[in-house]
Write a protein that holds these residues in place. Structure first.
Motif, PDB file in Angstrom:
ATOM      1  N   PRO A 187       0.943  -1.298  -0.138  1.00 17.70           N
ATOM      2  CA  PRO A 187       0.039  -0.030  -0.068  1.00 17.70           C
ATOM      3  C   PRO A 187       0.924   1.335  -0.087  1.00 17.70           C
ATOM      4  O   PRO A 187       0.490   2.294  -0.519  1.00 17.70           O
ATOM      5  CB  PRO A 187      -0.846  -0.118   1.218  1.00 17.70           C
ATOM      6  N   GLY A 188       1.932   1.211   0.705  1.00 24.22           N
ATOM      7  CA  GLY A 188       2.805   2.252   0.669  1.00 24.22           C
ATOM      8  C   GLY A 188       3.093   2.786  -0.470  1.00 24.22           C
ATOM      9  O   GLY A 188       3.270   4.042  -0.780  1.00 24.22           O
ATOM     10  N   HIS A 192      -3.266   4.315  -5.222  1.00 25.11           N
ATOM     11  CA  HIS A 192      -4.691   4.408  -4.704  1.00 25.11           C
ATOM     12  C   HIS A 192      -4.623   3.264  -3.708  1.00 25.11           C
ATOM     13  O   HIS A 192      -4.437   2.242  -3.827  1.00 25.11           O
ATOM     14  CB  HIS A 192      -5.752   3.921  -5.704  1.00 25.11           C
ATOM     15  N   VAL A 193      -5.121   3.522  -2.552  1.00 22.70           N
ATOM     16  CA  VAL A 193      -5.174   2.486  -1.390  1.00 22.70           C
ATOM     17  C   VAL A 193      -6.426   2.551  -0.693  1.00 22.70           C
ATOM     18  O   VAL A 193      -7.192   3.738  -0.332  1.00 22.70           O
ATOM     19  CB  VAL A 193      -4.014   2.794  -0.316  1.00 22.70           C
ATOM     20  N   VAL A 194      -6.920   1.220  -0.567  1.00 21.78           N
ATOM     21  CA  VAL A 194      -8.202   1.063   0.148  1.00 21.78           C
ATOM     22  C   VAL A 194      -7.982   0.225   1.292  1.00 21.78           C
ATOM     23  O   VAL A 194      -7.368  -0.861   1.038  1.00 21.78           O
ATOM     24  CB  VAL A 194      -9.298   0.477  -0.770  1.00 21.78           C
ATOM     25  N   MET A 195      -8.464   0.389   2.303  1.00 16.87           N
ATOM     26  CA  MET A 195      -8.557  -0.547   3.335  1.00 16.87           C
ATOM     27  C   MET A 195      -9.779  -0.789   3.967  1.00 16.87           C
ATOM     28  O   MET A 195     -10.748  -0.192   4.244  1.00 16.87           O
ATOM     29  CB  MET A 195      -7.324   0.171   4.692  1.00 16.87           C
ATOM     30  N   VAL A 196      -9.803  -2.182   4.397  1.00 18.19           N
ATOM     31  CA  VAL A 196     -11.145  -2.741   5.025  1.00 18.19           C
ATOM     32  C   VAL A 196     -11.357  -2.399   6.626  1.00 18.19           C
ATOM     33  O   VAL A 196     -10.247  -2.801   7.354  1.00 18.19           O
ATOM     34  CB  VAL A 196     -11.321  -4.162   4.441  1.00 18.19           C
ATOM     35  N   ARG A 197     -12.336  -1.815   6.913  1.00  8.14           N
ATOM     36  CA  ARG A 197     -12.213  -1.805   8.364  1.00  8.14           C
ATOM     37  C   ARG A 197     -12.203  -2.711   9.164  1.00  8.14           C
ATOM     38  O   ARG A 197     -13.027  -3.739   8.996  1.00  8.14           O
ATOM     39  CB  ARG A 197     -13.630  -1.073   8.605  1.00  8.14           C
ATOM     40  N   GLU A 198     -11.549  -2.640  10.372  1.00  9.88           N
ATOM     41  CA  GLU A 198     -11.252  -3.815  11.320  1.00  9.88           C
ATOM     42  C   GLU A 198     -10.724  -4.806  10.652  1.00  9.88           C
ATOM     43  O   GLU A 198     -10.569  -6.062  11.274  1.00  9.88           O
ATOM     44  CB  GLU A 198     -12.695  -4.121  11.946  1.00  9.88           C
ATOM     45  N   ARG A 199     -10.215  -4.963   9.369  1.00 11.85           N
ATOM     46  CA  ARG A 199      -9.457  -5.957   8.915  1.00 11.85           C
ATOM     47  C   ARG A 199      -8.173  -5.868   8.490  1.00 11.85           C
ATOM     48  O   ARG A 199      -7.245  -6.591   8.793  1.00 11.85           O
ATOM     49  CB  ARG A 199     -10.088  -6.473   7.596  1.00 11.85           C
ATOM     50  N   ALA A 200      -7.936  -4.650   7.751  1.00 13.53           N
ATOM     51  CA  ALA A 200      -6.714  -4.206   7.366  1.00 13.53           C
ATOM     52  C   ALA A 200      -5.692  -3.952   8.552  1.00 13.53           C
ATOM     53  O   ALA A 200      -6.065  -3.307   9.504  1.00 13.53           O
ATOM     54  CB  ALA A 200      -6.581  -2.966   6.206  1.00 13.53           C
ATOM     55  N   LYS A 201      -4.394  -4.528   8.326  1.00  9.96           N
ATOM     56  CA  LYS A 201      -3.307  -4.110   9.481  1.00  9.96           C
ATOM     57  C   LYS A 201      -2.100  -3.917   8.562  1.00  9.96           C
ATOM     58  O   LYS A 201      -1.582  -4.928   8.170  1.00  9.96           O
ATOM     59  CB  LYS A 201      -3.427  -5.262  10.406  1.00  9.96           C
ATOM     60  N   ARG A 231      -7.921   8.002   8.887  1.00  5.97           N
ATOM     61  CA  ARG A 231      -8.134   9.067   9.627  1.00  5.97           C
ATOM     62  C   ARG A 231      -6.820   9.820  10.108  1.00  5.97           C
ATOM     63  O   ARG A 231      -7.074  11.051  10.300  1.00  5.97           O
ATOM     64  CB  ARG A 231      -9.186   9.009  10.662  1.00  5.97           C
ATOM     65  N   VAL A 232      -5.874   9.144  10.594  1.00 10.83           N
ATOM     66  CA  VAL A 232      -4.920   9.781  11.137  1.00 10.83           C
ATOM     67  C   VAL A 232      -3.443   9.915  10.159  1.00 10.83           C
ATOM     68  O   VAL A 232      -3.005  10.987   9.618  1.00 10.83           O
ATOM     69  CB  VAL A 232      -4.414   9.005  12.546  1.00 10.83           C
ATOM     70  N   SER A 233      -3.076   8.518   9.634  1.00  8.50           N
ATOM     71  CA  SER A 233      -1.641   8.564   9.097  1.00  8.50           C
ATOM     72  C   SER A 233      -1.973   9.157   7.572  1.00  8.50           C
ATOM     73  O   SER A 233      -0.999   9.535   6.794  1.00  8.50           O
ATOM     74  CB  SER A 233      -1.174   7.219   8.891  1.00  8.50           C
ATOM     75  N   GLY A 234      -3.299   8.958   7.100  1.00  8.35           N
ATOM     76  CA  GLY A 234      -3.313   9.232   5.625  1.00  8.35           C
ATOM     77  C   GLY A 234      -2.940   8.190   4.654  1.00  8.35           C
ATOM     78  O   GLY A 234      -2.898   8.359   3.178  1.00  8.35           O
ATOM     79  N   ASP A 237      -6.603   5.941   1.542  1.00 10.21           N
ATOM     80  CA  ASP A 237      -7.464   6.832   0.664  1.00 10.21           C
ATOM     81  C   ASP A 237      -8.977   6.759   0.951  1.00 10.21           C
ATOM     82  O   ASP A 237      -9.747   7.517   0.968  1.00 10.21           O
ATOM     83  CB  ASP A 237      -6.971   6.934  -0.768  1.00 10.21           C
ATOM     84  N   HIS A 238      -9.118   5.475   1.130  1.00 10.17           N
ATOM     85  CA  HIS A 238     -10.654   5.084   1.243  1.00 10.17           C
ATOM     86  C   HIS A 238     -10.784   3.874   2.241  1.00 10.17           C
ATOM     87  O   HIS A 238      -9.920   3.000   2.514  1.00 10.17           O
ATOM     88  CB  HIS A 238     -11.015   4.260  -0.082  1.00 10.17           C
ATOM     89  N   LEU A 239     -11.689   4.341   3.054  1.00  9.04           N
ATOM     90  CA  LEU A 239     -12.032   3.134   4.336  1.00  9.04           C
ATOM     91  C   LEU A 239     -13.396   2.330   3.711  1.00  9.04           C
ATOM     92  O   LEU A 239     -14.444   2.967   3.578  1.00  9.04           O
ATOM     93  CB  LEU A 239     -12.406   4.072   5.542  1.00  9.04           C
ATOM     94  N   ALA A 240     -13.139   1.054   3.762  1.00  8.43           N
ATOM     95  CA  ALA A 240     -14.010   0.394   3.193  1.00  8.43           C
ATOM     96  C   ALA A 240     -14.718  -0.365   4.555  1.00  8.43           C
ATOM     97  O   ALA A 240     -14.403  -0.666   5.470  1.00  8.43           O
ATOM     98  CB  ALA A 240     -13.468  -0.854   2.353  1.00  8.43           C
ATOM     99  N   ALA A 241     -16.235  -0.317   4.102  1.00  6.90           N
ATOM    100  CA  ALA A 241     -16.852  -1.095   5.453  1.00  6.90           C
ATOM    101  C   ALA A 241     -16.814  -2.372   5.472  1.00  6.90           C
ATOM    102  O   ALA A 241     -16.765  -3.097   6.439  1.00  6.90           O
ATOM    103  CB  ALA A 241     -18.453  -0.658   5.116  1.00  6.90           C
TER     104      ALA A 241
END
Lengths: 527, 673
Positions: A187-188, A192-201, A231-234, A237-241
């Motif tokens: 991702p770094g 374009h980066v999308v992360m899944v809430r409560e899953r992506a680490k 929300r913090v590190s940026g 780009d997208h937070l997926a539910a």
């Protein structure tokens, strides 16, 4: 036109043999699809997660094609077939992309040396053909026991990502789970980066490592959770539910690329007049028996039309023009295995003509190599072979290679083997590649051994010789088989001959994502 | 002679009158509301006048506006159609006073029959059998004291009762009351509905004759004293007191009974010196014959009489209006005709009216439109492909009429045509109509006003057996469409994989989309799972199904050696699959749905767009399960939104008079622990 007699015993026997090999291929591929096995698949599903191939199926356009690459990677190694990653070319929102998806059911999606090679190959394909790269990330990092083979060359993964980006080829990372330590740079380094809430680490160091390094007590979520990165590190780009949401956002990102292919658009497509199903009965089991490659061409070319170049000269190599899924191609196909001086010169001239016309080339391999013997050496076979290899090496049009049968000796090079960087290379289950045939190789060793014994004045142990020959023959035979070679990434996959037209059509579309290359700087040399 | 005729109506009846006008060489004038701008009836008239607004009061009920339109266009006659102003004596008078010809009975005749209460008295006096009216000293308003008094007075009445609007028709303002407790509420509700629909809130009460037959006699009278009774029509099959299947002749009327009915009808017409076309309605049960009312206009169901008698009733109306005399006797009837009213409504959801775009409307094999047919099919339609079915008017799309030598022949013809019809858009009662027409009890002639209830129609919405194949066809057609629309790799095989790992899957919601409040005939989600292999189709759950051909709009599948052709159409996110196995409506579900915002539990949503009529609770108030929270008026009907469970009104987001969209949260009920 076809002379294939589909009612002959010969045809039926060849077909039977090919079907048997295809059944083996299917079994090997099923092993790769099974991932880490039922237990790990269940556990993964139990966490409400999708399998790697399920993610891909949902990412690509409904009813579009997906060409999986290197499905047998790792075959014959200590690692599971498939190498814990799925790669391929799929269409997302009408854009052909290279898709790389970790398979977290196989040892947590950890990278082994074959994973690395397979992933790097996918990145090469993306770069050469200008295909946007979509990573579906969920990997536990490197397989530590084999880190020595991964760590240093593995850095290329991240370098490739940013080089793709620099070349104007977008990179997208959808992070479904762990992507830690080095993996955090996937991702770094992506556009374009999308992360899944409560899953992506996504973190460089997890809680234990941080504790060891600095004594700080921190949890997963605050070190690298999706919410934190959004929300913090940026970094996100997208937070997926959820996973579906991530795939939906991923498709939206690709749609927003406003991607335009830079190559040629295909013309009208006509199906071949002959049944591609009959490709099963063309290649003899014994590769010493030649077959007419025109029988293959009329079963893969649009309208079965083939406009042959120099049919009367160097007849052991068939060259000519055809169209495949609407794309013009030049075809070079071995007719009688051996390449003589005439064939080599004909090939060199034809390759130059294709470059002048900026027409991609398709190599249909069934070659036992360049002719040997006094007459031929004196006739300049090396010079002429060198011309052909020169032409292949410096040709700038896209090359697609299919190994149908034999691929021995320098014939492998002249006919655009793996080392000559064809854009794609596929093998039929009937293919065999080696420096020479197993019997010849064993025979050569035997002659050399006998001569050495003679020189030492010793009696040659005929029994040991026979055993050595049998052993070497068996080893070389095993190592020239397509699963073995595919396992080592010497091709992009073993394909069903009946899929040849589809695979080549898909690849021709993919290569035309990149601009048509500039021709080389000389006029065509008449040979 | 009439030379230019204005039709003070809309939809199919306006078109019906226009057709006869064209036949006779009379020029036509349409009026249209803003909601009907561009509607077929407004387009096909020679002249059309806009009546600004959408509310009936401003448009089709605006007597002044219509007379003015007639004068402005130089019309010399006005035909009122049915409904709207057709039985409005004041309108008839206004037309006549403007010097125009009124195609209908005299204002006096209309007035005599306009009040059902007075009409009953008049008929009783003329010797026509009637049901007793229950004397009802109606209190004004619903103040508690008055209501109590009324409840006390009516306790001994012969329940069940029927509350009817004196000015009513079409089931509006009509309520069944089964016990004394409900009378006050139903009276109020009926009164309001009648007031809104007819501008007259007068209601009356009579005993409800259950499971009776609704039989009516068509009369036609000229100004020279000739009165024809054109046999009877039976209109027993009704929903919410609204006719849905009508036929002529009635299977239950013997020649003797027919003579009695016709005689009573002629007596009724003569009693008021009737001129023009009219209908005398009776309830018939066993030997009881009771006058119901007289409709002083053309009936919706007049086509069945036209088909049986080979007459153009509108043509005869026009000639009578011109003063012509009828021949002494009418022609002899022949055969049997059955009509159904095709409504945009969901029978499985309490007949809830449906709105939206009617993308396709095609009833195959119609031999005529708006004209009698023999041994054939007639289609009287107010809509066409692309018509918008709005919320402003009655949701009837069309009438389909079949004529045959026998009743069975006509019913079979009609059922067949309906089953083959292509109706893409709002949910309709088509399947119910086919079910009725093919029902053993219907075919045996056992029809009465509670027919649907008795036979449990519509049945529980079962998943139609055609669904698995239809859904497979829908998926394959969609795949073909996707391939055809592909911008890259277009010629590659559909869903090709070199390493197959799973089948192609498409999920559909079966049946109509659920209403925004979550209610709905949810027939579940059906997932199609298949692979297109080198050896052909492999469909999970449908072994041996062969794909013969797939195009974006048609798929041919073979099962058990039998080929079926499925026509597939996609409109507005819904896929319609029509085949001889039945018509199936499927909504493809997105593969990657957007995460939905969750509604607070206990949210009450508006089931359709409408206006809030009343809010019957206050915020913070306790409510019981089933208690009415909000009353919404939409499509001319009152819809009660009730509390699903006992609790407290936690939120109240609306007020009377407010316009709400479908799905708007009206209130939130916090459930009692």
């Amino acid at each position: 036109m076809s002379r294939l007699d589909t009612s002959s015993g010969e045809y039926l026997a060849r077909r039977e043999a090919m079907l048997a090999k295809l059944a083996e291929l299917e079994a090997e591929q099923a092993g790769a699809v099974a991932g880490g096995g039922a237990k790990y698949v269940e556990r993964h599903r139990g966490r409400g997660k999708l399998l790697a191939r399920e993610r891909i199926e949902l990412l690509v356009d409904p009813d579009s094609a997906f060409l999986e690459l290197s499905p047998l990677a790792g075959w014959g190694s200590d690692f599971p077939v498939g190498a814990s990653v799925v790669t391929g070319i799929g269409v997302v929102e009408g854009v052909e992309c290279v898709i790389v998806a970790n398979d977290p059911t196989v040892r947590g999606g950890a990278s082994n040396p074959w994973t690395l090679r397979k992933t790097l190959r996918a990145a090469d394909i993306a770069l050469e053909n200008r295909l946007p790269l979509v990573n579906l990330v969920e990997s536990g990092g490197a397989d530590l026991p084999t880190q020595k083979e991964i760590f240093i060359p593995g850095g290329r993964i991240f370098r490739d990502l940013t080089r793709l980006s620099a070349a104007g080829i977008p990179t997208v990372a959808l992070v479904f789970g762990n992507s830690t330590a080095g993996g955090a740079y996937v991702p770094g380094m992506s556009d374009h980066v999308v992360m899944v809430r409560e899953r992506a680490k996504v973190f460089l160091g997890g809680p234990p490592l941080v504790k060891m390094a600095t004594g700080e007590e921190a949890d997963d979520e605050s070190l690298g959770g999706a919410e934190m990165h959004a929300r913090v590190s940026g970094l996100a780009d997208h937070l997926a539910a959820d996973e579906h949401d991530a795939l939906r956002i991923g498709r939206r990102i690709v749609r927003g690329l406003n991607w335009v292919k830079r190559g040629r658009a295909p013309g009208a497509v006509r199906e071949p007049l002959y049944d591609p199903g009959e490709l099963l009965g063309i290649v003899p089991e014994d590769l010493r028996i030649p077959f007419d490659p025109r029988e293959v061409i009329v079963r893969i070319a649009d309208g079965s039309e083939f406009d042959e170049f120099k049919p009367l000269y160097g007849a052991s190599l068939v060259t000519g023009w055809a169209r495949l899924h609407g794309y013009p191609v030049g075809v070079l196909a071995n007719a009688r295995g051996v390449l003589f001086s005439e064939e080599a010169q004909k090939a060199a001239q034809f390759i130059q003509l294709a470059n002048q016309a900026r027409t991609p080339l398709v190599f249909l391999q069934n070659t036992t190599g360049y002719m040997v013997g006094r007459e031929y050496e004196q006739g300049g076979i090396i010079k002429h072979g060198a011309m052909m290899i020169n032409a292949v090496s410096n040709s700038t049009v896209p090359h697609l290679t299919v190994v149908m049968g034999a691929s021995y000796g320098a014939g492998n090079y002249g006919m655009c083997g793996r080392a000559y960087d064809p854009r794609f290379l596929f093998a039929w289950p009937s293919a065999k590649s080696a420096v020479m045939g197993p019997a010849q190789l064993a025979g050569v060793l035997s002659i050399v051994g006998r001569a050495a014994a003679q020189a030492r004045g010793q009696a040659y142990d005929e029994e040991a010789d026979a055993a050595m020959r049998a052993m070497v023959e068996a080893q070389i035979e095993a190592e020239s088989l397509p699963f073995f070679l595919s396992g080592r990434l010497y091709d992009d996959g073993v394909i069903d001959p009946r899929d040849t037209r589809t695979v080549l059509g898909l690849c021709l579309s993919a290569v035309n994502s990149a601009p048509v290359p500039e021709p080389a700087g000389f006029g065509v040399f008449r040979m | 002679m009439i030379t230019r005729l204005l039709v003070a109506n809309r939809g199919e009846i306006a078109r019906r009158v226009f057709r006869t006008c064209r036949d006779l060489g009379i020029e036509t004038v349409a009026v249209f509301s803003d909601a009907d701008d561009g509607a077929p009836h407004a387009r096909e008239a020679d002249h059309a006048v806009r009546l600004p607004g959408t509310r009936p009061a401003d448009t089709y009920l605006s007597a002044g506006g219509i007379v003015e339109a007639a004068l402005r266009t130089g019309a010399d006659a006005v035909h009122p159609g049915y409904g709207f102003l057709s039985e409005n004596a004041a309108f008839a008078r206004a037309v006549l006073e403007a010097g125009l010809t009124w195609v209908g009975p005299s204002p006096e005749s209309i007035a005599a029959m306009g009040s059902k209460i007075e009409a009953k008295a008049l008929m009783a006096g003329a010797g026509v059998p009637v049901l007793p009216s229950l004397a009802l000293p109606l209190p004004e308003g619903s103040r508690a004291g008055a209501a109590d008094g009324l409840a006390a007075q009516t306790r001994d009445w012969p329940y069940p009762l029927l509350v009817k609007a004196s000015a009513g028709g079409g089931g509006r303002g009509m309520r069944v009351v089964r016990e004394p407790g409900g009378l006050v509420r139903e009276l109020e509700s009926a009164r309001r509905e009648a007031e809104s629909a007819f501008g007259d809130g007068t209601v009356f009460v009579e005993p409800l004759l259950e499971r009776a037959r609704h039989i009516e006699v068509q009369v036609l009278a000229d100004a020279h004293g000739t009165v024809w009774a054109l046999g009877e029509r039976e209109c027993s099959i009704q929903r919410r007191h609204q006719k849905v299947v009508e036929e002529a002749p009635s299977p239950a009327v013997s020649p003797g009974l027919r003579a009695r009915l016709c005689e009573a009808a002629v007596t009724a017409a003569r009693a008021i010196g009737y001129v023009g076309a009219g209908t005398v309605e009776f309830l018939v049960k066993d030997d009881t014959v009771a006058f119901l009312e007289m409709n002083t206009r053309l009936q919706v169901e007049h086509p069945v009489t036209e088909c049986v008698y080979g007459l153009d009733l509108v043509g005869l109306q026009l000639r009578i209006a011109e003063g012509a005399a009828l021949p002494e006797t009418p022609p002899e009837p022949y055969g049997h005709a059955v009509e159904v009213r095709l409504y945009a409504e969901d029978p499985a959801e309490d007949w809830r009216p449906q709105s939206g775009v009617l993308h396709r409307f095609d009833v195959p094999g119609a031999g005529t439109a708006f004209a009698p047919v023999r041994h054939g099919l007639r289609l009287d339609s107010g809509v066409e492909d692309g018509s918008e079915i709005g919320v402003h008017y009655d949701p009837m799309l069309a009438k389909v009429i079949a004529h045959g030598a026998t009743r069975a022949e006509a019913a079979r013809r009609l059922a067949g045509a309906l089953a083959r019809a292509r109706i893409h858009g709002p949910v309709t009662n088509r399947d119910l109509l086919v079910e009725v027409l093919r029902h053993d009890a219907f075919l045996a002639g056992e029809t009465h006003t509670a027919f649907l209830e008795q036979h449990g129609l519509p049945g529980r919405p079962a998943v139609p057996p055609a669904v698995p194949l239809a859904a497979l066809a829908a998926a394959l057609a969609q795949a073909a469409a996707n391939r055809a629309a592909a911008t890259v790799q277009a010629a590659l095989p559909s869903g090709w994989r070199n390493v197959p790992s799973q089948p192609q899957r498409v999920s559909f919601r079966v049946g109509p989309a659920p209403a925004p409040d979550g209610a709905g005939a949810d027939q579940g989600v059906h997932t199609v799972s298949y692979r297109l292999t080198r050896d052909g189709l492999r469909a999970d759950g449908l072994p041996g199904t062969v794909l013969v051909g797939a195009a974006p709009d048609a798929v041919v599948l073979e099962t058990g050696g039998v080929r079926h052709r499925f026509e597939v159409a996609r409109h507005g996110g819904v896929t319609y699959v029509d085949s001889p196995l039945g018509s199936v409506r499927l909504t493809p579900l997105p593969r990657l749905p957007e995460p939905v915002e969750r509604l607070a539990p206990g949210s009450l949503l508006a089931p359709m767009p409408g206006t809030v009529l009343r809010v019957e609770v206050k915020s913070g108030e306790p409510v019981a399960a089933g208690q009415v929270v909000v009353v919404l008026e939409a499509m001319k009907m009152e819809h009660r939104i009730t509390a699903p469970a006992g609790g407290t009104v936690a939120e109240l987001n609306t007020a009377p008079g407010r316009q709400v969209e479908a799905g708007a949260v009206l209130a939130v009920i916090e459930e009692r622990e």
